[in-house]
Design a protein around this motif. Structure first.
Motif, PDB file in Angstrom:
ATOM      1  N   VAL A 254      20.354   6.679  -5.288  1.00 29.62           N
ATOM      2  CA  VAL A 254      19.188   6.035  -5.802  1.00 29.62           C
ATOM      3  C   VAL A 254      19.245   4.498  -5.970  1.00 29.62           C
ATOM      4  CG1 VAL A 254      17.930   5.761  -8.231  1.00 29.62           C
ATOM      5  CG2 VAL A 254      18.548   8.220  -6.918  1.00 29.62           C
ATOM      6  N   LYS A 255      20.646   4.327  -6.237  1.00 29.37           N
ATOM      7  CA  LYS A 255      20.901   2.588  -6.696  1.00 29.37           C
ATOM      8  C   LYS A 255      20.642   2.005  -5.299  1.00 29.37           C
ATOM      9  CE  LYS A 255      24.200   3.568 -10.224  1.00 29.37           C
ATOM     10  NZ  LYS A 255      25.732   3.875 -10.467  1.00 29.37           N
ATOM     11  N   ILE A 259      18.065  -1.176  -4.891  1.00 37.38           N
ATOM     12  CA  ILE A 259      18.489  -2.609  -4.608  1.00 37.38           C
ATOM     13  C   ILE A 259      17.661  -2.919  -3.164  1.00 37.38           C
ATOM     14  CG2 ILE A 259      20.353  -3.882  -3.220  1.00 37.38           C
ATOM     15  CD1 ILE A 259      22.332  -2.355  -5.152  1.00 37.38           C
ATOM     16  N   GLU A 260      17.295  -1.905  -2.415  1.00 37.04           N
ATOM     17  CA  GLU A 260      16.685  -2.550  -1.183  1.00 37.04           C
ATOM     18  C   GLU A 260      15.185  -2.756  -1.524  1.00 37.04           C
ATOM     19  OE1 GLU A 260      17.274  -2.806   1.841  1.00 37.04           O
ATOM     20  OE2 GLU A 260      19.365  -2.420   1.492  1.00 37.04           O
ATOM     21  N   SER A 261      14.646  -2.198  -2.517  1.00 41.05           N
ATOM     22  CA  SER A 261      13.406  -2.198  -2.991  1.00 41.05           C
ATOM     23  C   SER A 261      12.930  -3.557  -3.669  1.00 41.05           C
ATOM     24  CB  SER A 261      12.812  -1.152  -4.087  1.00 41.05           C
ATOM     25  OG  SER A 261      12.726   0.187  -3.406  1.00 41.05           O
ATOM     26  N   GLU A 262      13.899  -4.054  -4.054  1.00 40.89           N
ATOM     27  CA  GLU A 262      14.065  -5.374  -4.907  1.00 40.89           C
ATOM     28  C   GLU A 262      14.066  -6.638  -3.906  1.00 40.89           C
ATOM     29  OE1 GLU A 262      17.285  -4.986  -7.714  1.00 40.89           O
ATOM     30  OE2 GLU A 262      16.278  -3.591  -9.229  1.00 40.89           O
TER      31      GLU A 262
END
Length: 263
Positions: A254-255, A259-262
């Motif tokens: 999930v982390k 990180i990828e989404s941000e």
């Protein structure tokens, strides 16, 4: 990446088949299976996620301590396995955090039943793994839901893995009933398409369920249970590691998504 998860609960499944089982027996069966799971994971050097009911955790804190001590994640499986109220979402989270001393960010509804995502968010969960995106007669029809992870109501949804196209479920019953060669092929194909697998099991599967008078389970539930299932999961993990697949806890996965989404 392969996410292994285990639903640690009071063993109430015999109730679905009009059988009775005392609460101490329910705890004993789940505990026996959980200890076998922990041994499998330790031998393989694999970390996983354990979705626990607060009810089980309160009665077996030593098992929860072992899960944490061995580096696994504890997530919520509700307060009770056979009873649900919206307030149980936050209550189970707080109780598990009290018992583990760790943040609890994940949730899975008992029996993969529907749950109000607004209530999930309100309770403070980051992710929800309560969807099996396939059709199971008499249980659910989730063909309209995405197969891969997605966001809904500000909560990351992590459906259990199903194959592309026909959406064959790669869940616990499949691991009991499919030939291992076919199961590995489905897993490889799904991982190639999705980039990960989200697989779930229960501790009682690792105990002997072939007790018709006591449990009343049909053959497709009892097939390859107990030591046979220990061997099956051990073999699957060894095969996956030999192919270069990486296992990890769900919270770490999930982390990485966050990180990828941000970016």
């Amino acid at each position: 990446m392969i996410l292994l998860s285990f639903d640690i609960e009071e063993f109430d499944m015999p109730f679905e088949y009009n059988k009775e089982l005392s609460f101490p027996e329910q705890l004993a069966v789940s505990t026996e299976g959980t200890n076998k799971i922990l041994n499998i994971l330790k031998q393989a050097g694999v970390k996983a996620t354990f979705y626990c009911t607060a009810n089980y955790a309160q009665h077996k804190p030593e098992v929860i301590n072992d899960i944490i001590a061995q580096g696994h994640e504890v997530a919520s499986h509700g307060y009770y396995h056979s009873d649900f109220k919206p307030e149980h979402l936050i209550q189970s989270k707080l109780k598990l955090e009290e018992l583990t001393g760790k943040p609890v960010i994940g949730y899975r509804m008992a029996r993969m039943m529907p749950v109000d995502e607004k209530e999930i968010e309100k309770a403070g969960y980051v992710y929800n793994s309560s969807i099996n995106p396939t059709w199971l007669p008499g249980r659910y029809n989730n063909f309209s839901k995405p197969r891969r992870w997605f966001y809904y109501q500000n909560v990351l949804q992590l459906p259990s893995s199903v194959s592309p196209l026909i959406r064959f479920p790669l869940f616990w019953l499949s691991f009991h009933n499919l030939p291992m060669g076919l199961l590995k092929w489905f897993s490889k194909t799904t991982h190639r398409k999705d980039g990960y697998l989200n697989l779930y099991f229960h501790p009682w599967e690792f105990t002997d369920l072939n007790k018709p008078e006591k449990y009343g389970f049909p053959g497709y539930v009892t097939k390859n249970t107990g030591d046979a299932f220990v061997k099956r999961l051990t073999d699957f993990i060894a095969w996956a590691q030999s192919k270069g697949y990486v296992f990890d806890r769900t919270d770490n996965f999930v982390k990485k998504i966050q990180i990828e989404s941000e970016k």
